[in-house]
Design a protein around this motif. Structure first.
Motif, PDB file in Angstrom:
ATOM      1  N   SER B  93     -13.270  -0.317  64.188  1.00 27.77           N
ATOM      2  CA  SER B  93     -13.388  -0.914  62.873  1.00 27.77           C
ATOM      3  C   SER B  93     -14.804  -0.752  62.316  1.00 27.77           C
ATOM      4  O   SER B  93     -15.741  -1.338  62.822  1.00 27.77           O
ATOM      5  CB  SER B  93     -13.016  -2.386  62.978  1.00 27.77           C
ATOM      6  OG  SER B  93     -12.827  -2.913  61.720  1.00 27.77           O
ATOM      7  N   THR B  94     -14.958   0.105  61.311  1.00 25.19           N
ATOM      8  CA  THR B  94     -16.220   0.165  60.572  1.00 25.19           C
ATOM      9  C   THR B  94     -15.836   0.108  59.099  1.00 25.19           C
ATOM     10  O   THR B  94     -14.663   0.234  58.768  1.00 25.19           O
ATOM     11  CB  THR B  94     -16.977   1.483  60.816  1.00 25.19           C
ATOM     12  OG1 THR B  94     -16.191   2.545  60.276  1.00 25.19           O
ATOM     13  CG2 THR B  94     -17.256   1.709  62.280  1.00 25.19           C
ATOM     14  N   LYS B  95     -16.827  -0.040  58.232  1.00 27.50           N
ATOM     15  CA  LYS B  95     -16.522  -0.137  56.802  1.00 27.50           C
ATOM     16  C   LYS B  95     -15.783   1.102  56.333  1.00 27.50           C
ATOM     17  O   LYS B  95     -14.741   1.013  55.682  1.00 27.50           O
ATOM     18  CB  LYS B  95     -17.826  -0.282  56.001  1.00 27.50           C
ATOM     19  CG  LYS B  95     -18.116  -1.721  55.651  1.00 27.50           C
ATOM     20  CD  LYS B  95     -18.873  -1.830  54.350  1.00 27.50           C
ATOM     21  CE  LYS B  95     -18.865  -3.274  53.872  1.00 27.50           C
ATOM     22  NZ  LYS B  95     -20.062  -4.031  54.224  1.00 27.50           N
ATOM     23  N   ARG B  97     -14.173   3.360  58.085  1.00 25.50           N
ATOM     24  CA  ARG B  97     -12.858   3.539  58.719  1.00 25.50           C
ATOM     25  C   ARG B  97     -11.842   2.564  58.141  1.00 25.50           C
ATOM     26  O   ARG B  97     -10.685   2.917  57.948  1.00 25.50           O
ATOM     27  CB  ARG B  97     -12.971   3.369  60.231  1.00 25.50           C
ATOM     28  CG  ARG B  97     -13.635   4.553  60.917  1.00 25.50           C
ATOM     29  CD  ARG B  97     -13.500   4.399  62.427  1.00 25.50           C
ATOM     30  NE  ARG B  97     -13.973   5.559  63.115  1.00 25.50           N
ATOM     31  CZ  ARG B  97     -15.199   5.660  63.634  1.00 25.50           C
ATOM     32  NH1 ARG B  97     -16.055   4.664  63.503  1.00 25.50           N
ATOM     33  NH2 ARG B  97     -15.556   6.750  64.287  1.00 25.50           N
ATOM     34  N   ASN B  98     -12.274   1.344  57.856  1.00 18.46           N
ATOM     35  CA  ASN B  98     -11.332   0.395  57.266  1.00 18.46           C
ATOM     36  C   ASN B  98     -10.856   0.873  55.908  1.00 18.46           C
ATOM     37  O   ASN B  98      -9.690   0.729  55.562  1.00 18.46           O
ATOM     38  CB  ASN B  98     -11.985  -0.982  57.119  1.00 18.46           C
ATOM     39  CG  ASN B  98     -12.082  -1.680  58.457  1.00 18.46           C
ATOM     40  OD1 ASN B  98     -11.522  -1.209  59.458  1.00 18.46           O
ATOM     41  ND2 ASN B  98     -12.800  -2.789  58.477  1.00 18.46           N
ATOM     42  N   ARG B 101      -8.427   3.676  56.487  1.00 20.38           N
ATOM     43  CA  ARG B 101      -7.149   3.104  56.921  1.00 20.38           C
ATOM     44  C   ARG B 101      -6.347   2.608  55.733  1.00 20.38           C
ATOM     45  O   ARG B 101      -5.144   2.834  55.649  1.00 20.38           O
ATOM     46  CB  ARG B 101      -7.411   1.901  57.825  1.00 20.38           C
ATOM     47  CG  ARG B 101      -7.446   2.194  59.270  1.00 20.38           C
ATOM     48  CD  ARG B 101      -7.386   0.865  59.989  1.00 20.38           C
ATOM     49  NE  ARG B 101      -8.329   0.834  61.082  1.00 20.38           N
ATOM     50  CZ  ARG B 101      -8.562  -0.256  61.820  1.00 20.38           C
ATOM     51  NH1 ARG B 101      -7.956  -1.387  61.532  1.00 20.38           N
ATOM     52  NH2 ARG B 101      -9.395  -0.198  62.819  1.00 20.38           N
ATOM     53  N   ALA B 102      -7.043   1.905  54.826  1.00 19.77           N
ATOM     54  CA  ALA B 102      -6.357   1.367  53.651  1.00 19.77           C
ATOM     55  C   ALA B 102      -5.738   2.498  52.833  1.00 19.77           C
ATOM     56  O   ALA B 102      -4.611   2.405  52.376  1.00 19.77           O
ATOM     57  CB  ALA B 102      -7.333   0.563  52.801  1.00 19.77           C
TER      58      ALA B 102
ATOM     59  N   GLN C 269      -5.837  -7.312  51.951  1.00 20.80           N
ATOM     60  CA  GLN C 269      -5.667  -6.104  52.737  1.00 20.80           C
ATOM     61  C   GLN C 269      -5.506  -6.398  54.229  1.00 20.80           C
ATOM     62  O   GLN C 269      -4.601  -5.912  54.881  1.00 20.80           O
ATOM     63  CB  GLN C 269      -6.859  -5.195  52.513  1.00 20.80           C
ATOM     64  CG  GLN C 269      -6.633  -3.797  53.076  1.00 20.80           C
ATOM     65  CD  GLN C 269      -7.943  -3.079  53.221  1.00 20.80           C
ATOM     66  OE1 GLN C 269      -8.854  -3.294  52.440  1.00 20.80           O
ATOM     67  NE2 GLN C 269      -8.050  -2.241  54.226  1.00 20.80           N
ATOM     68  N   ARG C 270      -6.402  -7.245  54.730  1.00 20.29           N
ATOM     69  CA  ARG C 270      -6.375  -7.545  56.152  1.00 20.29           C
ATOM     70  C   ARG C 270      -5.027  -8.137  56.555  1.00 20.29           C
ATOM     71  O   ARG C 270      -4.430  -7.777  57.550  1.00 20.29           O
ATOM     72  CB  ARG C 270      -7.489  -8.549  56.444  1.00 20.29           C
ATOM     73  CG  ARG C 270      -8.167  -8.311  57.749  1.00 20.29           C
ATOM     74  CD  ARG C 270      -9.510  -8.983  57.696  1.00 20.29           C
ATOM     75  NE  ARG C 270     -10.519  -8.051  57.184  1.00 20.29           N
ATOM     76  CZ  ARG C 270     -11.659  -7.819  57.826  1.00 20.29           C
ATOM     77  NH1 ARG C 270     -11.923  -8.461  58.943  1.00 20.29           N
ATOM     78  NH2 ARG C 270     -12.529  -6.987  57.335  1.00 20.29           N
ATOM     79  N   VAL C 273      -2.314  -5.457  56.509  1.00 28.12           N
ATOM     80  CA  VAL C 273      -2.417  -4.540  57.639  1.00 28.12           C
ATOM     81  C   VAL C 273      -1.999  -5.245  58.922  1.00 28.12           C
ATOM     82  O   VAL C 273      -1.194  -4.731  59.698  1.00 28.12           O
ATOM     83  CB  VAL C 273      -3.850  -3.981  57.740  1.00 28.12           C
ATOM     84  CG1 VAL C 273      -4.020  -3.227  59.041  1.00 28.12           C
ATOM     85  CG2 VAL C 273      -4.145  -3.080  56.562  1.00 28.12           C
ATOM     86  N   SER C 274      -2.489  -6.483  59.117  1.00 27.74           N
ATOM     87  CA  SER C 274      -2.157  -7.141  60.378  1.00 27.74           C
ATOM     88  C   SER C 274      -0.678  -7.513  60.413  1.00 27.74           C
ATOM     89  O   SER C 274      -0.063  -7.516  61.471  1.00 27.74           O
ATOM     90  CB  SER C 274      -3.049  -8.354  60.607  1.00 27.74           C
ATOM     91  OG  SER C 274      -2.819  -9.289  59.599  1.00 27.74           O
TER      92      SER C 274
END
Lengths: 443, 289, 282
Positions: B93-95, B97-98, B101-102, C269-270, C273-274
């Motif tokens: 998890s990095t800024k 990469r997040n 991912r989105a 978003q979190r 995703v989760s």
């Protein structure tokens, strides 16, 4: 020229009126009826239609029509029919002209003669003011079931600048297949191996493509289907095979058109961008061409072979059964209004469809318009060559195998005769249960 | 015994809808598939297997089956692979990469019909997004949806774009569930990156892969929105999938008999796959709980 | 593994990694970028030059204005919200009750019935559109929003997920509550459900997204345009606009349909995703 700003302003005011209509209305003697309508070639006609209906609503206070946009011709037919089966039909629907037969078979729509009798008229008198080419699709077994509203034929659009560039006379479009091939070859432009301009394109998706093909088949002397009886199609006839062979030659022998399937949206875009020098397309798209072509274009009859012939297309108004007397009367009032010479003329001018009423063309506005837009006149002149649009039992299913066949030929996946034979076999299978008195497929 | 009664009361609502909309229709459609009702006739006739004979004699059906198999192979494996590699790359998890991912996950959330609306333009010859930028790289125009040799693959690409991010999520959570100690041990042994992938990551992700595989299979058999929107099964039936064939016969072609027979065939195939996959899933469940 | 591996990556490798992942990310977002840009772009003749992602134009709201006029997005939104949340509320009841039974109670044919539910994971409603439509028509529900929802009222996925969740909660909690005099509903309400909240949220999000996006079944079962959902409305809207190559209009219409999803996703978003991850590991 149809000014976009003006159109948007008009449509906006239409939308305001429509939203006003959504507010709960005070109890009144007004009859509320529903009207389903499709659009075929231009989505924004849906907006103009709502505006036209608003004009009707504000012109009188007995009837209030709610106009509901229901998608394509096919979708509108399916929805209206299903709504009828569910007991909740619209009072009026605008349906594809060749869809009328299907509704009559399902016993879902009212014959028009009943309404005409109330007005002291007959179907024959009524039809006298409509172009002969549109009669057949409105009638089933000699009875009138629909009032033609917007009609079209295939027509040839050509890019005059491309003609000049290819050393052709921009005022002399091809008149027959031979000239189409000769000029088409000259119009093809290549950059290395890459074709940057095709000579000709026309819509080939199932449905639209069948309609265009019907025109080529008839121009080749054939019938395409039995106009007297809806259980027979002539997919494997010499004229049909010849038309398919012509497609094959255009795509492969002469390379005048792409050897892949071109849907109508691509045909129009390619024509506007100069990637297709000519296109055969519906006159219903005339308005669109006027607005979008940034070059000098010409309009001409679709080239014939043994004769000139084009199928009529478009849509008609039908009135559904299962209405109260008041609704029936309201429905007829609306249909009479919207199919008056004035309204049909006005609709023709914004859309490009030709007006099915002959008297629309006697109106001064219409004559002024034709003077300003000779292209619309060509569409009217071509009317003498029109024939009915194919209408068969279960026509969506019957259209599919021929749609596939023409695509196979264009893509080089089958010869004209193989494709025609296969289409005929499939269509016969689909029509068999209808034709067989036992109502059970023949093995 | 009290527990027994209680259980049935709790189960009743779910069971009612399960029976009403899954098992009853399965029997209903099986029964219906032996009848033929001619257009305009009031009652249907019992015709034994004639509907199936007609179905298997229909070249459009065999084409739809063939297309669906190609579509399944060409969609499931690539999207699993893409999902897996994206997960490997974006697991930490990095800024940045997040954010990435989105971006990959977002297509999963949007309606397939909306994605298809956008991709009509992506695939539009000459002026569309793909041809426009490929043109800048010197490629000529392609009939992404108009060429019957290509159209099915174009739909696959859309499906991979739409779903890979979904599978990526499962793989990320799967990867995060693998204990550090495995890798530490492997590192002590001097294992290479590939060896660790081959002997630790992949085997331990077995349950995840099985689960994702089943979801992907369901996807390829039950989503045909893009076919409805973009190709109507064409050109020349090259993008017709089985569910679209069912829909077309029921909704447009007035051929309920063929629609029921082909529904029975698809249900049969799916039942077979589920019998096989329940085993896999069971194993998956034991791993997890 | 990458946590370990990445620690030792050299600078060029890292750079290569970012270039590759960065460009894949850009390509992946292409269709959405185009949608946003094209929706504000003035219509060019015949839709040419619509593909350029360079914002070299004066933004306009015309496309949105036209889109809002061409389709009844208000009605479509209301219908979609009714369908989505109506489905979810019934599902929550059926799913929690059934999952509780599977997780905590003993009864005859338990395994068989559990497998019957599991099977529905594969035999999903879209496959059964033909017989389901027949059922819906025979009970007189065709052309209603209830018909759009009904086949989804029992969710095998939800039952499966909640059963696993309930099973992972130690029985001691419930036993303690029972000793304190709680009845089954109170146990469920105050002990199990709060502990299962992450799973419930996950299930809800997955269900909402699925039903917001559903297309084929509502297309089959709804005939009246005033009962259509967003996806069905978007489809006929798009086909009409495509005929005139009105790409800006299609982009704006698609944007209108996706807007709540975009907003919800950016805000939560979190959570999204989760939720989707959660639905996978169980």
């Amino acid at each position: 020229m149809f000014a976009k700003q003006k159109f948007i302003a008009a449509a906006l005011s239409g939308a305001l009126l429509a939203s006003g209509a959504l507010l709960p209305s005070v109890a009144s003697a007004q009859e509320d009826i529903k009207f389903y309508f499709p659009t075929s070639v231009q989505g924004r006609l849906a907006l103009i239609m709502k505006e036209v209906v608003n004009e009707y609503n504000s012109s009188q206070d007995k009837v209030h029509v709610t106009a509901v946009y229901t998608g394509s011709y096919a979708e509108t037919g399916i929805k209206a029919s299903a709504a009828m089966e569910a007991g909740n039909p619209p009072a009026v629907a605008m349906v594809g002209a060749n869809n009328v037969l299907d509704f009559v078979q399902k016993n879902q729509i009212e014959p028009i003669a009943g309404f005409l009798a109330e007005d002291g008229s007959t179907a024959t008198q009524f039809l006298a003011d409509f172009w002969p080419g549109v009669h057949a699709n409105a009638m089933v077994n000699g009875d009138l079931y629909a009032v033609p509203f917007q009609n079209s034929t295939p027509i040839l659009f050509y890019n005059k600048e491309a003609f000049a560039e290819a050393g052709l006379d921009p005022e002399v479009p091809p008149a027959n297949w031979k000239e189409l091939i000769e000029m088409g070859q000259k119009l093809v432009k290549k950059d290395g191996d890459q074709v940057v301009r095709y000579g000709l394109e026309f819509p080939q998706q199932v449905g639209y493509g069948n309609w265009i093909l019907q025109g080529f088949v008839m121009a080749n002397g054939g019938q395409y289907y039995n106009t007297e009886y809806p259980g027979e199609v002539y997919y494997d006839s010499p004229a049909t095979r010849g038309a398919l062979q012509f497609y094959d030659d255009l795509a492969h022998k002469y390379g005048i058109m792409p050897d892949t399937v071109t849907p109508s949206s691509q045909v129009a875009t390619d024509f506007f961008s100069g990637r297709a020098a000519m296109m055969v397309s519906s006159t219903g798209g005339l308005g669109n061409v006027r607005d979008n072509a940034q070059f000098d274009y010409g309009v001409a009859f679709v080239p014939g072979n043994v004769r000139n012939a084009v199928p009529v297309g478009g849509a008609s108004m039908v009135i559904f059964k299962g209405q109260s007397d008041a609704q029936r009367a309201a429905a007829w009032d609306f249909v009479s209004w919207i199919t008056s010479a004035e309204q049909l003329g006005a609709w023709s001018r914004v859309s490009g469809y030709f007006a099915p009423r002959i008297s629309s063309y006697d109106l001064p506005e219409m004559q002024a318009f034709l003077e300003e837009h000779p292209d619309a006149g060509v569409a009217v002149d071509q009317l003498k060559y029109t024939r009915p649009w194919y209408a068969t039992f279960n026509y969506l299913a019957v259209a599919q195998p021929m749609g596939d066949a023409l695509q196979m030929v264009v893509s080089g996946k089958a010869t004209a005769s193989d494709a025609a034979r296969r289409a005929q076999e499939e269509a016969d299978k689909i029509l068999a249960p209808f034709n067989n008195s036992v109502g059970y497929p023949v093995e | 015994m009290k527990s027994e009664l209680k259980a049935w009361v709790y189960l009743a609502p779910a069971l009612f809808f399960l029976v009403m909309f899954t098992y009853y229709p399965m029997l209903q459609v099986l029964w219906d598939s032996f009848f033929f009702k001619a257009y305009g006739q009031e009652s249907a006739q019992f015709v034994w297997f004639d509907n199936y004979k007609r179905l298997f004699a229909d070249p459009a059906f065999s084409q739809a089956v063939r297309n669906n198999l190609i579509y399944a192979l060409g969609t499931v494996f690539p999207s699993l692979a893409v999902g897996f590699f994206l997960a490997l790359a974006l697991m930490k998890s990095t800024k940045f990469r997040n954010f990435a991912r989105a971006v990959f996950f977002f297509p999963t959330l949007v309606p397939l019909i909306a994605a298809a609306a956008l991709w009509i333009f992506v695939y539009f010859p000459n002026v569309g997004l793909l041809d426009y930028y490929l043109g800048k790289l010197g490629f000529g125009p392609t009939q992404w949806l108009g060429d019957s040799n290509i159209a099915l693959y174009s739909l696959m690409l859309l499906a991979i774009w739409k779903n890979a991010g979904f599978y990526m999520l499962f793989y990320i959570s799967g990867l995060q569930g693998i204990g550090e100690e495995y890798y530490e041990a492997a590192e002590l042994e001097g294992a290479t990156w590939f060896q660790r992938l081959r002997y630790i990551t992949l085997p331990l992700l077995g349950p995840t892969t099985a689960f994702v595989f089943i979801i992907a299979l369901i996807h390829v058999f039950t989503y045909v929105d893009h076919v409805v929107m973009m190709t109507h099964g064409g050109p020349i039936g090259s993008t017709n999938l089985v569910l679209y064939y069912i829909f077309q016969n029921a909704h447009e072609f007035n051929d309920a008999a063929k629609a029921t027979a082909s529904t029975v065939v698809s249900v049969g195939v799916l039942l077979a796959i589920s019998f096989l996959s329940i085993r896999t899933m069971e194993r998956g469940i034991h791993y997890e709980s | 593994m990458s946590t370990n591996a990445s620690r030792k990556r050299s600078l060029p490798a890292m750079l290569l990694f970012f270039i590759i992942i960065g460009s894949v990310t850009v390509i992946w977002s292409g269709p959405f970028l185009w949608m946003i840009i094209a929706s504000f772009k003035p219509q060019t003749f015949g839709g040419l030059d619509m593909a350029s992602l360079a914002p070299n134009f004066k933004p306009t709201l015309d496309n949105y204005r036209m889109a809002l006029m061409s389709a009844e997005f208000g009605t479509l939104y209301i219908n979609t919200i009714i369908v989505t949340f109506g489905t979810l509320s019934v599902q929550l009841v059926t799913v929690v009750l059934a999952a509780y039974a599977f997780a905590r109670l003993e009864f005859r044919f338990k395994t068989l019935i559990f497998y019957m539910f599991l099977m529905q994971l594969m035999i999903v409603p879209p496959i059964l559109i033909v017989p389901n439509l027949k059922t819906i028509v025979s009970i007189g529900l065709d052309d209603t929003l209830v018909a759009v929802m009904a086949p989804y009222f029992a969710s095998a996925f939800g039952i499966f997920l909640m059963r696993q969740t309930f099973k992972s909660i130690p029985r001691d909690f419930e036993d303690a509550a029972v000793i304190d005099g709680c009845n089954w509903f109170q146990v469920l309400r105050y002990v199990l459900l709060p502990l299962a909240k992450p799973a419930l949220v996950a299930f809800s999000i997955v269900s909402i997204v699925a039903h917001w996006n559903e297309f084929l079944w509502p297309l089959m079962v709804i005939d009246s345009p005033d009962k259509m959902t967003l996806t069905v409305g978007l489809a006929s809207f798009t086909r009409a606009a495509e005929g005139a190559a009105d790409w800006g209009l299609i982009a704006a219409g698609t944007m209108i349909v996706m807007f709540p999803l975009i907003v919800a996703f950016v805000l939560f978003q979190r959570q999204f995703v989760s939720s989707f991850m959660f639905s996978g590991i169980k």
